[in-house]
Write a protein that holds these residues in place. Structure first.
Motif, PDB file in Angstrom:
ATOM      1  N   UNK A  14     -24.700 -24.898 -44.377  1.00  0.00           N
ATOM      2  CA  UNK A  14     -23.375 -24.814 -44.978  1.00  0.00           C
ATOM      3  C   UNK A  14     -22.632 -23.613 -44.411  1.00  0.00           C
ATOM      4  N   UNK A  15     -21.320 -23.623 -44.566  1.00  0.00           N
ATOM      5  CA  UNK A  15     -20.515 -22.483 -44.126  1.00  0.00           C
ATOM      6  C   UNK A  15     -19.443 -22.174 -45.150  1.00  0.00           C
ATOM      7  N   UNK A  22     -20.020 -16.018 -37.581  1.00  0.00           N
ATOM      8  CA  UNK A  22     -19.514 -16.517 -36.300  1.00  0.00           C
ATOM      9  C   UNK A  22     -17.997 -16.344 -36.252  1.00  0.00           C
ATOM     10  N   UNK A  23     -17.535 -15.574 -35.275  1.00  0.00           N
ATOM     11  CA  UNK A  23     -16.114 -15.291 -35.120  1.00  0.00           C
ATOM     12  C   UNK A  23     -15.442 -16.200 -34.111  1.00  0.00           C
ATOM     13  N   UNK A  36     -13.856 -14.955 -39.752  1.00  0.00           N
ATOM     14  CA  UNK A  36     -15.171 -15.513 -39.432  1.00  0.00           C
ATOM     15  C   UNK A  36     -15.553 -16.622 -40.402  1.00  0.00           C
ATOM     16  N   UNK A  37     -16.445 -17.479 -39.946  1.00  0.00           N
ATOM     17  CA  UNK A  37     -17.173 -18.366 -40.846  1.00  0.00           C
ATOM     18  C   UNK A  37     -18.602 -17.838 -40.927  1.00  0.00           C
ATOM     19  N   UNK A  70     -14.335 -30.010 -32.322  1.00  0.00           N
ATOM     20  CA  UNK A  70     -14.661 -29.626 -33.699  1.00  0.00           C
ATOM     21  C   UNK A  70     -14.525 -28.123 -33.911  1.00  0.00           C
ATOM     22  N   UNK A  71     -15.090 -27.355 -32.981  1.00  0.00           N
ATOM     23  CA  UNK A  71     -15.018 -25.904 -33.094  1.00  0.00           C
ATOM     24  C   UNK A  71     -13.594 -25.385 -33.021  1.00  0.00           C
ATOM     25  N   UNK A  72     -12.791 -25.977 -32.136  1.00  0.00           N
ATOM     26  CA  UNK A  72     -11.393 -25.558 -32.002  1.00  0.00           C
ATOM     27  C   UNK A  72     -10.624 -25.775 -33.295  1.00  0.00           C
ATOM     28  N   UNK A  73     -10.841 -26.941 -33.913  1.00  0.00           N
ATOM     29  CA  UNK A  73     -10.101 -27.241 -35.138  1.00  0.00           C
ATOM     30  C   UNK A  73     -10.630 -26.451 -36.343  1.00  0.00           C
ATOM     31  N   UNK A  74     -11.927 -26.157 -36.341  1.00  0.00           N
ATOM     32  CA  UNK A  74     -12.454 -25.283 -37.401  1.00  0.00           C
ATOM     33  C   UNK A  74     -11.909 -23.872 -37.246  1.00  0.00           C
ATOM     34  N   UNK A  75     -11.701 -23.449 -36.012  1.00  0.00           N
ATOM     35  CA  UNK A  75     -11.075 -22.149 -35.755  1.00  0.00           C
ATOM     36  C   UNK A  75      -9.656 -22.124 -36.309  1.00  0.00           C
TER      37      UNK A  75
END
Length: 201
Positions: A140-141, A114-115, A71-72, A56-61
């Motif tokens: 939320x982000x 968060x970077x 950043x988010x 999830x984190x990889x694809x949000x990146x």
């Protein structure tokens, strides 16, 4: 390093964030949510829950890069501390321990920037805490230009609100460079998630 922003300052810089306050007179919440141009749900299909949390984190990146953002920014919709439920249940300890190791104090209610160096681990712990009901507030982000407002649901799906037509085009192009798929219909659980706790505390 995860940057912390005081709540008032975060809301001033990113007024897009949804807010929720309890109204005693009606014994329910008052909601403040931005008007959106369009809304989508993204699903990341995976063979295991552990792999989903990691990916999830990889694809949000990848999504963030497509939005031309570094950043988010994450913020809870209520003025409640990130580590509010820390002592409640054993299965919260990993996620809360991660927040503590990032320097987030027990009383901190503000925003987190968060970077790319932190997003994979941060999202892994955030998504799991959401899934097992480890956080009271809805988190939320948004990206730095506030093109989108997003959240991760208990199934690990990403709910996105788009702010305008330009952002909609930018977002769709960004999604095409990820492994996310658009979900047509309601969210569903790909896995049985152990350790989920009730909302009551």
């Amino acid at each position: 390093m995860i940057q912390q922003i005081k709540r008032k300052k975060c809301l001033a810089a990113y007024p897009i964030f949804p807010l929720r306050t309890y109204n005693e007179s009606i014994e329910d919440y008052d909601y403040c949510y931005p008007e959106t141009f369009s809304n989508y749900t993204l699903i990341l299909k995976s063979k295991t829950y552990k792999k989903l949390l990691k990916d999830l984190g990889k694809e949000l990146l990848n999504l963030n890069a497509g939005l031309k953002s570094r950043n988010f920014i994450f913020l809870g919709d209520e003025k409640l501390a990130w580590r509010f439920r820390e002592e409640k249940y054993e299965n919260f300890k990993k996620g809360m321990g991660y927040f503590a190791s990032a320097g987030i104090k027990k009383t901190f209610t503000g925003g987190l920037v968060v970077g790319e160096e932190d997003i994979v681990q941060f999202v892994k712990h955030l998504a799991n805490l959401v899934a097992i009901n480890g956080l009271i507030q809805y988190v939320h982000f948004t990206d730095e230009s506030q093109n989108i407002i997003g959240s991760i649901c208990k199934y690990g799906d990403i709910h996105i609100g788009i702010m305008n037509k330009h952002s909609d085009i930018l977002f769709k192009n960004a999604v095409s460079n990820t492994k996310f798929e658009f979900l047509d219909g309601r969210c569903y659980s790909q896995f049985e998630i152990k350790g989920r706790r009730p909302t009551i505390f």
